[in-house]
Design a protein around this motif. Structure first.
Motif, PDB file in Angstrom:
ATOM      1  N   ASN A 111       0.843  -1.203   0.000  1.00  0.00           N
ATOM      2  CA  ASN A 111       0.000   0.000   0.000  1.00  0.00           C
ATOM      3  C   ASN A 111       0.885   1.262   0.000  1.00  0.00           C
ATOM      4  N   PRO A 112       1.454   1.580  -1.157  1.00  0.00           N
ATOM      5  CA  PRO A 112       2.230   2.829  -1.212  1.00  0.00           C
ATOM      6  C   PRO A 112       1.301   4.023  -1.038  1.00  0.00           C
ATOM      7  N   ARG A 113       1.798   5.050  -0.327  1.00  0.00           N
ATOM      8  CA  ARG A 113       0.913   6.196  -0.056  1.00  0.00           C
ATOM      9  C   ARG A 113       1.741   7.421   0.320  1.00  0.00           C
ATOM     10  N   LEU A 114       1.129   8.573   0.190  1.00  0.00           N
ATOM     11  CA  LEU A 114       1.800   9.797   0.616  1.00  0.00           C
ATOM     12  C   LEU A 114       1.597  10.017   2.104  1.00  0.00           C
ATOM     13  N   ALA A 115       2.592  10.612   2.726  1.00  0.00           N
ATOM     14  CA  ALA A 115       2.480  10.947   4.148  1.00  0.00           C
ATOM     15  C   ALA A 115       1.395  12.004   4.335  1.00  0.00           C
ATOM     16  N   GLU A 116       0.720  11.921   5.473  1.00  0.00           N
ATOM     17  CA  GLU A 116      -0.326  12.902   5.788  1.00  0.00           C
ATOM     18  C   GLU A 116       0.129  13.814   6.921  1.00  0.00           C
ATOM     19  N   ASP A 117      -0.483  14.997   6.993  1.00  0.00           N
ATOM     20  CA  ASP A 117      -0.132  15.969   8.038  1.00  0.00           C
ATOM     21  C   ASP A 117      -0.445  15.422   9.429  1.00  0.00           C
ATOM     22  N   PHE A 118       0.522  15.563  10.323  1.00  0.00           N
ATOM     23  CA  PHE A 118       0.290  15.254  11.738  1.00  0.00           C
ATOM     24  C   PHE A 118       0.385  16.543  12.553  1.00  0.00           C
ATOM     25  N   LEU A 119       1.445  17.310  12.290  1.00  0.00           N
ATOM     26  CA  LEU A 119       1.617  18.582  13.005  1.00  0.00           C
ATOM     27  C   LEU A 119       1.776  19.724  12.007  1.00  0.00           C
ATOM     28  N   HIS A 175      -3.822   0.370  -3.024  1.00  0.00           N
ATOM     29  CA  HIS A 175      -3.799  -0.973  -2.416  1.00  0.00           C
ATOM     30  C   HIS A 175      -3.628  -2.004  -3.521  1.00  0.00           C
ATOM     31  N   TYR A 176      -2.460  -2.649  -3.547  1.00  0.00           N
ATOM     32  CA  TYR A 176      -2.218  -3.656  -4.590  1.00  0.00           C
ATOM     33  C   TYR A 176      -2.911  -4.954  -4.199  1.00  0.00           C
ATOM     34  N   LYS A 177      -4.155  -5.070  -4.513  1.00  0.00           N
ATOM     35  CA  LYS A 177      -4.863  -6.306  -4.135  1.00  0.00           C
ATOM     36  C   LYS A 177      -5.797  -6.693  -5.257  1.00  0.00           C
TER      37      LYS A 177
END
Lengths: 321, 335
Positions: free
Chosen positions: A239-247, A319-321
């Motif tokens: 499941n490659p993905r971009l990072a999301e905002d935390f702070l 999602h590679y499924k």
């Protein structure tokens, strides 16, 4: 030939697709190094490798074509580079102490780039000093502004530089350059009211385009530097993905603390039965839940008023499924 | 009258003077450069002589002390106006020879060009000018070519050397204050540069025919119309008016005047939507000829004083001195 592959991997060598040959990975935190080290890398490549260097995707070097039996000699020759780049090391002359925590990479930053909101290379070195050596698989990168040239959003931890624009209305000539720059290049948070500029702080991403555009110095940068911390981006086969905002509008000290806390979290929750004993942080968080992770990550962290902590982080991706 | 006093005494003198004068000088604004972790040198109020940047050229000129960037002229209600208060103190301005020559250009436009400008005059008449010497020519300076490298029309010349301050004073008011210190009379001559790396020559045969030269086309694609060259220029005086109605009321407000720039969009906009110089190359042509042709034709001396700040600040590395030096060939082309 007898070679302990577990040991050599933790010494920043790797098993390659050529029987009998390994490759040595050289860390360059922040991606800056004195050019003189290139000569030393050449010496290793010529003497023990195949005369080639690979520039890694994390801004280090990989020296391929090294015979396993030459690893100790290569480590000796690496010593001046390791010391020169101030890499933490257990025993001098034995090469890198770990390889799991990857080289801390950084965009070129404000040593060169007009857009950068801070010195990314120095920040990368400070992070390196804090978290390396460690065998856990962590990827951290620093980028100067939201253009994100280092692709911080593909990392476990991406640190994006921010500045809080300061406006001196008495220096403003209503030329509109900031409004145009913000609208065309960023989020369009500036508007002109009675010939002066109003900024919507809720939507400002702190990129500094207004400061760069302003011809009179009406817009300047905040004395304090701020950062957006984006988390758990990744590449890979599930499941490659971009990072999301935390702070958002966070300080460097808090971010370092959170990364340190994450090591404790991973130690506690990692699935040791995973292939190679490696379970990647993002998948651990997927498994145990973000709220549990947040509890660990924010332990002992004290933010100032400006910092925004995202309550719950949701990721997407393929999602590679 | 030349004398020397200690830095401490000088700062005491400045402290006393600050009761009657705002003391403006080029100083470092830390972290306020447009790039992160860079500083800006511009005019601001100083308390001590050591705050003043003597060894570098300021990014912006002294003119903002006399012609504020954004200045409220008066406030209005439905049937009354109230003039904006003037500062309760005069001003002491530290500046270099080229800038003091620029003052003559400001005076020409604001005081001697038909009507006297009331708002300029009320700041100008309470201002004293302190000359800063130039021990060396800075990058992009071409004051010698413009004849602005030397001047004697200062109220006082002040030079800081270590902990000693050398003064050549011509102003009685200042003399009274300086003399309270332990002074030692010495001969003091201002430092002036005699030569610049950049030399500029304005062709004698320059005429408006040069408007048709090809050279301006290049600037059409290079200039980004940001106006920085105008805003840092010590001799640019253009302003625009803004009538503002306060948003909470809508019937009261203020009129202010704000710096304008012949490079920035909107400068030549007319009622009805016409604009004279949409092309940035034509804006460069207009500015260049104003600085080294039109003004001279009207007042008998050139407007540009060769400080080179426009070259220093241009983000596109457009050099004004280089442009002026191309005029000779441009004239050959059009003749």
């Amino acid at each position: 030939m007898s070679v302990n592959t577990n040991k050599l991997k933790k010494n920043a060598f790797r098993v390659t697709n050529k029987r009998g040959l390994t490759a040595s990975r050289v860390r360059v935190p922040g991606g800056y190094l004195k050019a003189e080290y290139l000569g030393q890398l050449q010496e290793i490549a010529d003497k023990y490798g195949n005369g080639l260097l690979h520039i890694t995707s994390r801004q280090g070097f990989e020296i391929p074509g090294i015979r396993y039996e030459d690893m100790d000699k290569v480590n000796l020759l690496l010593e001046p580079i390791i010391e020169g780049l101030e890499i933490n090391q257990d025993i001098p002359g034995t090469g890198y102490t770990a390889a799991g925590t990857r080289n801390i990479s950084a965009c070129i930053g404000n040593n060169v780039c007009p857009y950068a909101n801070y010195n990314t290379a120095e920040a990368a070195k400070r992070m390196e000093k804090t978290i390396f050596p460690n065998d856990l698989h962590f990827k951290v990168a620093f980028t100067g502004c939201a253009n994100d040239c280092i692709k911080a959003r593909t990392q476990d931890f991406g640190i994006i530089g921010m500045t809080e624009p300061q406006y001196d209305k008495d220096r403003c000539v209503s030329c509109g350059a900031c409004v145009k720059a913000c609208t065309r290049k960023a989020t369009g948070v500036l508007s002109e009211v009675n010939y002066k500029i109003e900024r919507n702080p809720d939507k400002c991403i702190g990129c500094g385009e207004c400061v760069l555009a302003c011809p009179t110095g009406a817009w300047t940068r905040s004395k304090k530097k701020y950062y957006r911390l984006v988390i758990m981006g990744r590449t890979g086969k599930k499941n490659p993905r971009l990072a999301e905002d935390f702070l958002i509008w966070a300080d460097e000290e808090s971010i370092i603390k959170i990364v340190q806390n994450t090591y404790k979290f991973v130690e506690n929750y990692i699935d040791r039965s995973a292939p190679g004993g490696k379970e990647h942080i993002g998948y651990i968080i997927d498994r145990v839940g973000f709220m549990e992770y947040k509890k660990w990550a924010l332990d002992g962290v004290e933010f100032d008023d400006k910092a925004i902590v995202i309550n719950n982080v949701y990721w997407g991706g393929v999602h590679y499924k | 009258m030349g004398y020397k006093i200690s830095l401490d005494d000088m700062n005491l003198a400045l402290e006393e003077l600050s009761k009657d004068y705002m003391i403006y000088a080029p100083k470092v604004f830390e972290g306020e450069g447009k790039f992160s972790d860079t500083d800006l040198i511009r005019y601001g109020e100083v308390e001590g002589l050591e705050e003043i940047v003597f060894d570098e050229k300021s990014d912006y000129s002294f003119k903002e002390a006399l012609t504020p960037i954004s200045e409220v002229l008066f406030y209005f209600t439905e049937d009354e106006i109230k003039e904006a208060d003037k500062p309760d103190r005069g001003a002491l301005i530290f500046l270099r020879s080229c800038d003091l020559h620029s003052l003559k250009r400001l005076d020409e436009i604001y005081l001697n060009n038909g009507y006297e400008d009331y708002y300029y005059k009320r700041l100008r008449e309470n201002t004293k000018f302190i000359l800063m010497g130039c021990q060396k020519s800075f990058e992009n300076c071409f004051c010698v070519s413009m004849g602005t490298n030397k001047i004697d029309s200062y109220d006082s010349y002040i030079k800081l050397e270590g902990d000693t301050v050398y003064i050549d004073n011509k102003c009685e008011d200042l003399d009274k204050v300086f003399r309270k210190a332990d002074i030692q009379e010495v001969d003091v001559k201002p430092d002036f540069v005699e030569e610049n790396d950049i030399k500029v020559s304005i062709p004698d045969n320059l005429s408006l025919d040069v408007m048709d030269a090809k050279m301006w086309e290049e600037y059409a694609s290079r200039c980004i119309a940001c106006g920085r060259c105008n805003f840092v220029c010590p001799t640019c005086t253009c302003f625009t008016m803004q009538d503002v109605y306060y948003t909470d009321n809508g019937k009261v407000g203020e009129r202010r005047r704000v710096w304008a720039s012949c490079h920035v969009d909107g400068y030549t906009d007319m009622a009805g939507g016409h604009s004279y110089r949409k092309d940035n190359g034509q804006r460069m042509r207009f500015k260049t000829l104003h600085k080294v042709y039109d003004y001279n034709k009207r007042f008998g001396y050139h407007m540009c004083t060769g400080c080179g700040r426009c070259d220093d600040i241009c983000p596109e590395y457009i050099s004004f001195s280089n442009c002026v030096n191309r005029l000779e060939d441009a004239m050959k082309e059009v003749e």
